[in-house]
Design a protein around this motif. Structure first.
Motif, mmCIF file in Angstrom:
data_model
loop_
_atom_site.group_PDB
_atom_site.id
_atom_site.type_symbol
_atom_site.label_atom_id
_atom_site.label_comp_id
_atom_site.label_asym_id
_atom_site.label_seq_id
_atom_site.Cartn_x
_atom_site.Cartn_y
_atom_site.Cartn_z
ATOM 1 N N THR A 98 0.967 -1.332 -0.096
ATOM 2 C CA THR A 98 0.002 -0.161 -0.009
ATOM 3 C C THR A 98 0.822 0.975 0.055
ATOM 4 O OG1 THR A 98 -0.078 0.180 2.490
ATOM 5 C CG2 THR A 98 -1.567 -1.265 1.278
ATOM 6 N N GLU A 108 -5.615 7.094 4.400
ATOM 7 C CA GLU A 108 -5.785 6.069 3.735
ATOM 8 C C GLU A 108 -4.482 5.226 3.334
ATOM 9 O OE1 GLU A 108 -8.531 6.478 0.515
ATOM 10 O OE2 GLU A 108 -10.140 7.152 1.715
ATOM 11 N N ARG A 110 -3.724 2.934 0.807
ATOM 12 C CA ARG A 110 -4.222 2.281 -0.529
ATOM 13 C C ARG A 110 -3.448 1.256 -1.138
ATOM 14 N NH1 ARG A 110 -5.984 8.118 -3.367
ATOM 15 N NH2 ARG A 110 -7.465 8.805 -2.028
ATOM 16 N N ARG A 111 -4.166 0.353 -1.736
ATOM 17 C CA ARG A 111 -3.364 -0.666 -2.442
ATOM 18 C C ARG A 111 -2.764 -0.303 -3.539
ATOM 19 N NH1 ARG A 111 -8.391 -3.066 -0.768
ATOM 20 N NH2 ARG A 111 -8.414 -4.992 0.228
ATOM 21 N N GLU A 128 -12.222 1.491 -10.164
ATOM 22 C CA GLU A 128 -12.739 1.985 -8.822
ATOM 23 C C GLU A 128 -13.648 1.148 -8.367
ATOM 24 O OE1 GLU A 128 -12.782 6.073 -7.542
ATOM 25 O OE2 GLU A 128 -12.930 6.340 -9.899
ATOM 26 N N THR A 136 -12.601 3.887 -1.483
ATOM 27 C CA THR A 136 -11.646 3.780 -2.782
ATOM 28 C C THR A 136 -10.852 5.265 -2.852
ATOM 29 O OG1 THR A 136 -13.596 4.881 -3.995
ATOM 30 C CG2 THR A 136 -13.534 2.644 -3.991
ATOM 31 N N GLY A 137 -9.885 5.266 -3.853
ATOM 32 C CA GLY A 137 -9.292 6.427 -4.185
ATOM 33 C C GLY A 137 -9.052 6.427 -5.626
ATOM 34 N N GLU A 141 -6.651 1.864 -7.720
ATOM 35 C CA GLU A 141 -6.322 1.720 -6.043
ATOM 36 C C GLU A 141 -7.612 1.786 -5.266
ATOM 37 O OE1 GLU A 141 -3.956 5.055 -5.257
ATOM 38 O OE2 GLU A 141 -1.977 4.211 -5.855
ATOM 39 N N SER A 142 -7.531 1.019 -4.037
ATOM 40 C CA SER A 142 -8.431 1.040 -3.188
ATOM 41 C C SER A 142 -7.873 1.031 -1.762
ATOM 42 C CB SER A 142 -9.580 -0.285 -3.438
ATOM 43 O OG SER A 142 -8.935 -1.583 -3.068
ATOM 44 N N ALA A 143 -8.624 1.363 -0.857
ATOM 45 C CA ALA A 143 -8.139 1.530 0.583
ATOM 46 C C ALA A 143 -8.292 0.183 1.364
ATOM 47 C CB ALA A 143 -8.594 2.528 1.173
#
Length: 202
Positions: A98, A108, A110-111, A128, A136-137, A141-143
């Motif tokens: 992340t 956050e 984020r991955r 997303e 999400t970002g 990417e998502s958190a």
């Protein structure tokens, strides 16, 4: 309340539940893959009697996050702004790379986008996650973990919310419970047996 035992149990049993929670992934050997987002986010909120800035400083520190995870895993820093969450379940370790992204009300983790199979240098953009479960970002990417910190009413400290993109609600509560204990007392409670000062006559 043995929140550590409960959290470990939920994380371990999530393999079976993930087949139902994550459509189309039941046949995979390891359906619980924290490196991939899914519609299984959970959140917990707790009041901590410390100022918001102090709470945020603790949540940004990988060493503090490792202490909060305890036997559930650890957090490591890598090159640049890479932060890796290594989660343990049934003797196996699952890593999630992340990066920390600052927000006005928190941070956050984020991955990072997955490498394309067969090409270690390229990255594939992940769409997303617009479900209710996963914070999400930016596109791709998502958190894995999102931390929200706001002043608590009546000057009681901070309202802290953890949003965790894993099918394991007890883990989010465990992290918050340990964070509150650490910030308010300087220690994380444990139920592990402690050495006695004298022998029992029983």
């Amino acid at each position: 309340m043995d929140v550590t035992h409960k959290a470990r149990g939920v994380l371990a049993s999530a393999r079976e539940a993930a087949g139902r929670v994550l459509p189309g992934r039941a046949a995979e050997k390891n359906p619980l893959d924290p490196s991939r987002p899914g519609p299984h986010g959970v959140s917990q909120t707790l009041t901590i009697a410390r100022p918001p800035q102090e709470v945020l400083t603790a949540c940004r520190d990988p060493r503090v996050l490792s202490r909060l995870l305890g036997d559930l895993g650890r957090v490591e820093t890598g090159e640049g702004d890479r932060i890796t969450f290594v989660l343990s379940s049934e003797g196996e370790e699952m890593s999630v790379d992340t990066r920390a992204v600052e927000r006005e009300d928190g941070v956050e983790f984020r991955r990072l986008a997955d490498p394309v199979a067969g090409d270690g240098d390229a990255e594939v953009a992940r769409p997303e996650d617009d479900t209710e479960g996963g914070p999400t970002g930016a596109a791709g990417e998502s958190a894995l973990l999102a931390v929200r910190v706001l002043p608590a009413p009546r000057d009681l400290g901070s309202e802290v919310r953890f949003e965790l993109d894993l099918p394991a609600g007890a883990v989010a509560f465990t992290l918050l419970y340990r964070l509150r204990a650490l910030l308010q007392t300087g220690e994380i409670p444990t139920l592990r047996p402690q050495p006695a000062a004298r022998e029992e006559d029983r």
